[in-house]
Design a protein around this motif. Sequence first.
Motif, short mmCIF file in Angstrom:
data_model
loop_
_atom_site.label_atom_id
_atom_site.label_comp_id
_atom_site.label_asym_id
_atom_site.label_seq_id
_atom_site.Cartn_x
_atom_site.Cartn_y
_atom_site.Cartn_z
N ALA A 53 0.83 -1.20 0.00
CA ALA A 53 0.00 0.00 0.00
C ALA A 53 0.87 1.26 0.00
O ALA A 53 1.87 1.34 0.70
N GLY A 54 0.47 2.24 -0.83
CA GLY A 54 1.23 3.49 -0.90
C GLY A 54 0.84 4.30 -2.11
O GLY A 54 -0.08 3.95 -2.87
N SER A 55 1.54 5.43 -2.32
CA SER A 55 1.29 6.33 -3.44
C SER A 55 2.40 6.15 -4.47
O SER A 55 3.58 6.36 -4.17
N TYR A 56 2.02 5.78 -5.70
CA TYR A 56 2.99 5.38 -6.71
C TYR A 56 2.99 6.31 -7.92
O TYR A 56 1.99 6.96 -8.22
N THR A 57 4.14 6.33 -8.60
CA THR A 57 4.26 6.90 -9.94
C THR A 57 4.36 5.73 -10.90
O THR A 57 5.22 4.86 -10.74
N VAL A 58 3.45 5.70 -11.89
CA VAL A 58 3.38 4.55 -12.79
C VAL A 58 3.68 5.02 -14.21
O VAL A 58 3.03 5.96 -14.71
N ALA A 59 4.66 4.38 -14.85
CA ALA A 59 5.05 4.73 -16.22
C ALA A 59 4.62 3.61 -17.17
O ALA A 59 4.87 2.43 -16.90
N PHE A 60 3.97 4.01 -18.29
CA PHE A 60 3.52 3.07 -19.31
C PHE A 60 4.30 3.33 -20.59
O PHE A 60 4.43 4.49 -21.02
N SER A 61 4.80 2.28 -21.22
CA SER A 61 5.53 2.45 -22.48
C SER A 61 5.32 1.23 -23.36
O SER A 61 5.10 0.12 -22.86
N ALA A 62 5.38 1.47 -24.69
CA ALA A 62 5.22 0.39 -25.66
C ALA A 62 5.89 0.82 -26.96
O ALA A 62 5.98 2.03 -27.25
N PRO A 63 6.38 -0.11 -27.75
CA PRO A 63 7.00 0.26 -29.03
C PRO A 63 6.05 1.08 -29.89
O PRO A 63 4.86 0.79 -29.99
N HIS A 64 6.61 2.15 -30.49
CA HIS A 64 5.88 3.02 -31.41
C HIS A 64 4.69 3.70 -30.73
O HIS A 64 3.69 4.02 -31.37
N HIS A 65 4.82 3.93 -29.43
CA HIS A 65 3.81 4.69 -28.68
C HIS A 65 4.52 5.60 -27.69
O HIS A 65 5.61 5.28 -27.20
N ARG A 66 3.89 6.74 -27.43
CA ARG A 66 4.49 7.69 -26.51
C ARG A 66 4.38 7.18 -25.07
O ARG A 66 3.34 6.66 -24.67
N THR A 67 5.46 7.34 -24.32
CA THR A 67 5.47 6.96 -22.91
C THR A 67 4.60 7.93 -22.12
O THR A 67 4.65 9.14 -22.32
#
Length: 651
Positions: free
Chosen positions: A519-533
């Motif tokens: 449990a906590g407060s998170y920073t979540v990063a999403f990335s995929a080829p040929h897509h903006r992070t």
Amino acid sequence: MTGWVKDFKILIGKKVLTAVCLALLLLSQVGAAVAQQVEPTRLVRIDLDREEQLARLAEMELQIVAQIGTAEGGFVVAALADESQQRELVKADYTVSILDPAPQGASYYLLYGLPDELSRAEEVVPPLVVEGRQAVIRATPEQVSRLDALGVRSMLLVPHTIVVSPQPAERLLPTSLTPSPVVQRMIDHVTSDTLYNYVGQLSGEQPVILGGVPYTILTRYTPTGQPIQKATRFVYEHFQALGLPVGYDYYILSGWNLEKRNVVAQQTGEGQPERIFLLTAHLDSFSGDPYNLAPGADDNASGSAAVMAIADILSRYHFDCTLRYVLFTGEEQGLRGSVAYANDLQALGENLQGVLNLDMVGYNTPGTATTIELHTRAGNAGSAIAILFADAVDAYNIDLTPQILNDGLSFSDHSPFWDRGYAAILAIEDWQDHTPDYHRTTDRLGTLHMSYYTRFAKAALATFAHMGCLLDGELAGTVSDAVSGNPLAGARVEARLNGTSQAVEQTAADGTYQSVLKAGSYTVAFSAPHHRTETVNNVQVASVVSTTLNQGLQPCDTVEQVSFSATPSTSPVGQPITFNASVGGGAQPVSFSWDFGDGSTGSGAQITHAYAAQGLYSVTLSADNNCLFPVTAHRVALVGDRFTFFPLLSR
């Protein structure tokens, strides 16, 4: 008669009288002492209406042989009492009757069985007490062997004093259970293959490796030397390999005068470590040839292997309370190991809040009802654990039928904890359909019903996870293309807490991901080829429950490669050099970041930099159009008399 003669006679008379009086007084004291010494001790039955009456028996320091719960919520206590103690009991308004007038040298056993089994037992030895499925008998070893042959479960009773302690003041066991995706993930990791392998190792079907040397555990009979030592070492090393602190709890096996040991592993709670919950089973075994062959696959390699498998899984998670995994020896000799351990806990004043004991959990006749028994005792807080267990079976759709029996069955290692006021239950297979190989050399791995056994272990894990103050929650969702809406397989999801990466997941073929997080407060990063992070801040993950975070990613062209040039190609110290960046592929805009290797940095497609000292410098260029990851290029610069760049591959 002269005066001195008269005085002498008077003096002699007084001395004789004094001597006679002293002799009579001495004889009376000796007589009282002799009478006290020969005051007979009897085995008596004491009927109690409620648990509170046990406190008075504890004050009298009676030697308790057995304590059995009745269907009405009371107790039948079989105790050794001399005449003065019997009078004191009657004076205190206890109902007392004599069970055995001459218990000296006797061995008493507790029997457990169905009515027809106990009826067959009466043909071997008449019972002293019968309550429900339990009975107390006085028997010889030969009679006990005959009872074992009839399939009647027996346990040697060891006289002990009652220790009454108050229930822990603070009890935070959940009163209801909401299914958790985190616990469901744990349940899914319990496999028949794992349980089969562990039982096979414990019951001698396959060797274990100890100190690099194979050893086959043919028996786990506690009075043995090497076999029980090897068995305890095997489970010790198993817990140790999980990274858990583990130790031996030693005790003396009375009657054999041998030092034996339990195995205790601990998963310390992070916020409330003083609150302790135990998952237990007895490791030892018995058979008609216990020193040579006692595989005990169901009794009780099944319970021990379940504890090991559950520890495998729960040790990967975070809990606020302390979990202990305890495997006892000496159970077949009268709960010796668990009695010693319960005494230790009480002497240390530890805040034990619950015990889940697993004993014989692997047998069920195929095609019959998958019933399990959960035994509680009236007045004990363990009833909350039994209800939680039944709720877990229902909440997670586990194909079992729990029966909560408030019969005070004191036939396994939960019982010493009851006797000391701690909340505890026994979880066991349906005794109306228990293994026919009980206490036989044929209690082998192949007799277990693995599907039933695996479901039992899953239910035990779910119950213990909800007992232990689980801290972890779940972050789950779907990553998709923001334009087409199609799911993105293989997308990267990284969760960071206070700048530190906690979990990295890849999406499945349908674009979904699940990540277990404290449990906590998170920073979540999403990335995929040929897509903006994309990065999402302040994502709140709560304990036990699932937090949903879906994310669409904008399509883009990823920068394929980057390179740069320098003008002039040679330069002395202090002369400016112009760097020009170029990229291959990738959508605009593209940002450029420079690291000149001398502590200086810069940005832009074109930049000028002068070095203040001669030396060898590594120049790094990063190109980023916020589409997946930055692409970098490296060159080495020699500044001084000559200035030469050596191109390296970009990535």
